[in-house]
Design an enzyme around this catalytic site. Structure first.
Site, PDB file in Angstrom:
ATOM      1  N   HIS A 127       0.837  -1.208   0.000  1.00  0.00           N
ATOM      2  CA  HIS A 127       0.000   0.000   0.000  1.00  0.00           C
ATOM      3  C   HIS A 127       0.870   1.255   0.000  1.00  0.00           C
ATOM      4  O   HIS A 127       0.630   2.182  -0.786  1.00  0.00           O
ATOM      5  CB  HIS A 127      -0.906  -0.009   1.229  1.00  0.00           C
ATOM      6  CG  HIS A 127      -1.612   1.283   1.474  1.00  0.00           C
ATOM      7  ND1 HIS A 127      -2.862   1.559   0.967  1.00  0.00           N
ATOM      8  CD2 HIS A 127      -1.230   2.402   2.160  1.00  0.00           C
ATOM      9  CE1 HIS A 127      -3.223   2.780   1.325  1.00  0.00           C
ATOM     10  NE2 HIS A 127      -2.249   3.313   2.054  1.00  0.00           N
ATOM     11  N   GLU A 128       1.888   1.283   0.854  1.00  0.00           N
ATOM     12  CA  GLU A 128       2.748   2.460   0.930  1.00  0.00           C
ATOM     13  C   GLU A 128       3.558   2.633  -0.356  1.00  0.00           C
ATOM     14  O   GLU A 128       3.759   3.759  -0.833  1.00  0.00           O
ATOM     15  CB  GLU A 128       3.669   2.362   2.144  1.00  0.00           C
ATOM     16  CG  GLU A 128       2.948   2.298   3.479  1.00  0.00           C
ATOM     17  CD  GLU A 128       2.068   3.511   3.727  1.00  0.00           C
ATOM     18  OE1 GLU A 128       2.393   4.601   3.216  1.00  0.00           O
ATOM     19  OE2 GLU A 128       1.043   3.368   4.429  1.00  0.00           O
ATOM     20  N   HIS A 131       1.546   4.395  -3.027  1.00  0.00           N
ATOM     21  CA  HIS A 131       1.557   5.856  -2.995  1.00  0.00           C
ATOM     22  C   HIS A 131       2.749   6.409  -3.783  1.00  0.00           C
ATOM     23  O   HIS A 131       2.644   7.444  -4.452  1.00  0.00           O
ATOM     24  CB  HIS A 131       1.642   6.356  -1.549  1.00  0.00           C
ATOM     25  CG  HIS A 131       0.353   6.296  -0.800  1.00  0.00           C
ATOM     26  ND1 HIS A 131      -0.828   6.853  -1.268  1.00  0.00           N
ATOM     27  CD2 HIS A 131       0.040   5.749   0.407  1.00  0.00           C
ATOM     28  CE1 HIS A 131      -1.792   6.655  -0.391  1.00  0.00           C
ATOM     29  NE2 HIS A 131      -1.295   5.986   0.634  1.00  0.00           N
ATOM     30  N   GLU A 188      -6.070   6.874  -1.203  1.00  0.00           N
ATOM     31  CA  GLU A 188      -5.896   5.734  -0.312  1.00  0.00           C
ATOM     32  C   GLU A 188      -6.440   4.453  -0.941  1.00  0.00           C
ATOM     33  O   GLU A 188      -5.816   3.386  -0.862  1.00  0.00           O
ATOM     34  CB  GLU A 188      -6.590   5.998   1.029  1.00  0.00           C
ATOM     35  CG  GLU A 188      -5.922   7.049   1.882  1.00  0.00           C
ATOM     36  CD  GLU A 188      -4.516   6.660   2.281  1.00  0.00           C
ATOM     37  OE1 GLU A 188      -4.277   5.486   2.606  1.00  0.00           O
ATOM     38  OE2 GLU A 188      -3.639   7.530   2.271  1.00  0.00           O
TER      39      GLU A 188
END
Length: 254
Positions: A127-128, A131, A188
């Site tokens: 997920h990070e 970004h 997100e």
């Protein structure tokens, strides 16, 4: 409400016309980028240095080896392995993690405790990394700067009219609640989708991302902590994230 529905979309459309929008193939959409990751690199390095200086770091070999092993696989799957990466485990019981564009991965011991297996840890790091691949930090800075500039121009053009007074009194709130915060929630969810893509490429089980968020939801409920999703939140609620992940995983046959 009319200001949010009409003025801001028109202003951002004007920004795209003036400065151009870049197409991001990973997201399948255009992005307004008046700055890029290179412009933010110095801020990322400072944030990493400040965090190392002000936060206690775990020296436990097993925890550090786990984060590095999972992180390296996910970072490679995300196409970000063309530079050296630093990994650190922070002595913080709050479950959290971050990836900085300059090549830094931070994970808290609270997150390591919550991640019941390496697949769930890969979901967080993925997920990070999402970004970073999506250039979300640069996009956020670009949107914030552009909204301030364009609202200022619109206010000046409107002068002393009722509309000009409305822009002056409420323009910043309209930009924040009507555009910037909702877009952050969208980012997100995009990072969630990219994260499971990277998990799958790295050989981890994408469905464990849903298990992780269910665990997070249960922890939030047990502690009485809000799980996001309200008007002023930059994150979607746990329930929304789980539903969107389930829908995406089903579409991929995972």
């Amino acid at each position: 409400m009319a200001l949010r529905r009409l003025t801001l979309p028109l202003l951002m459309a004007a920004a795209c016309a003036v400065s151009g929008c870049a197409y991001n193939a990973d997201l399948g959409r255009d992005q307004l980028l008046i700055v890029n990751d290179d412009n933010l690199a110095a801020d990322g390095e400072k944030a990493w240095a400040d965090t190392l200086r002000t936060t206690y770091i775990s020296k436990e070999p097993r925890k550090n080896a786990r984060v590095q092993a999972v992180g390296q696989r996910v970072i490679a799957a995300a196409g970000l392995a063309g530079r050296p990466w630093d990994y650190a485990v922070f002595l913080d019981e709050a479950p959290n993690a971050f990836v900085l564009p300059g090549g830094h991965v931070g994970v808290t011991v609270g997150l390591l405790s919550m991640a019941q297996n390496d697949d769930q840890l890969a979901a967080v790091i993925g997920h990070e990394a999402g970004h970073v691949v999506a250039h979300h930090a640069a996009e956020r800075v670009s949107q914030e700067r552009t909204s301030k500039i364009l609202l200022g121009l619109a206010g000046a053009a409107a002068g002393g009219t009722d509309f000009g007074k409305l822009l002056k009194d409420h323009g910043n709130d309209a930009a924040k609640y009507g555009l910037l915060l909702p877009f952050s929630r969208k980012q997100e969810l995009e990072a969630d989708r990219l994260g499971v893509d990277f998990m799958q490429r790295a050989g981890y089980q994408p469905r464990e991302a849903v298990v992780l968020w269910r665990n997070m939801q249960a922890q939030d409920a047990a502690s009485g902590q809000a799980s996001g999703g309200d008007l002023s939140s930059t994150h979607p609620s746990d329930a929304v994230r789980i539903a969107e992940l389930e829908r995406y995983l089903a579409s991929k046959g995972w």
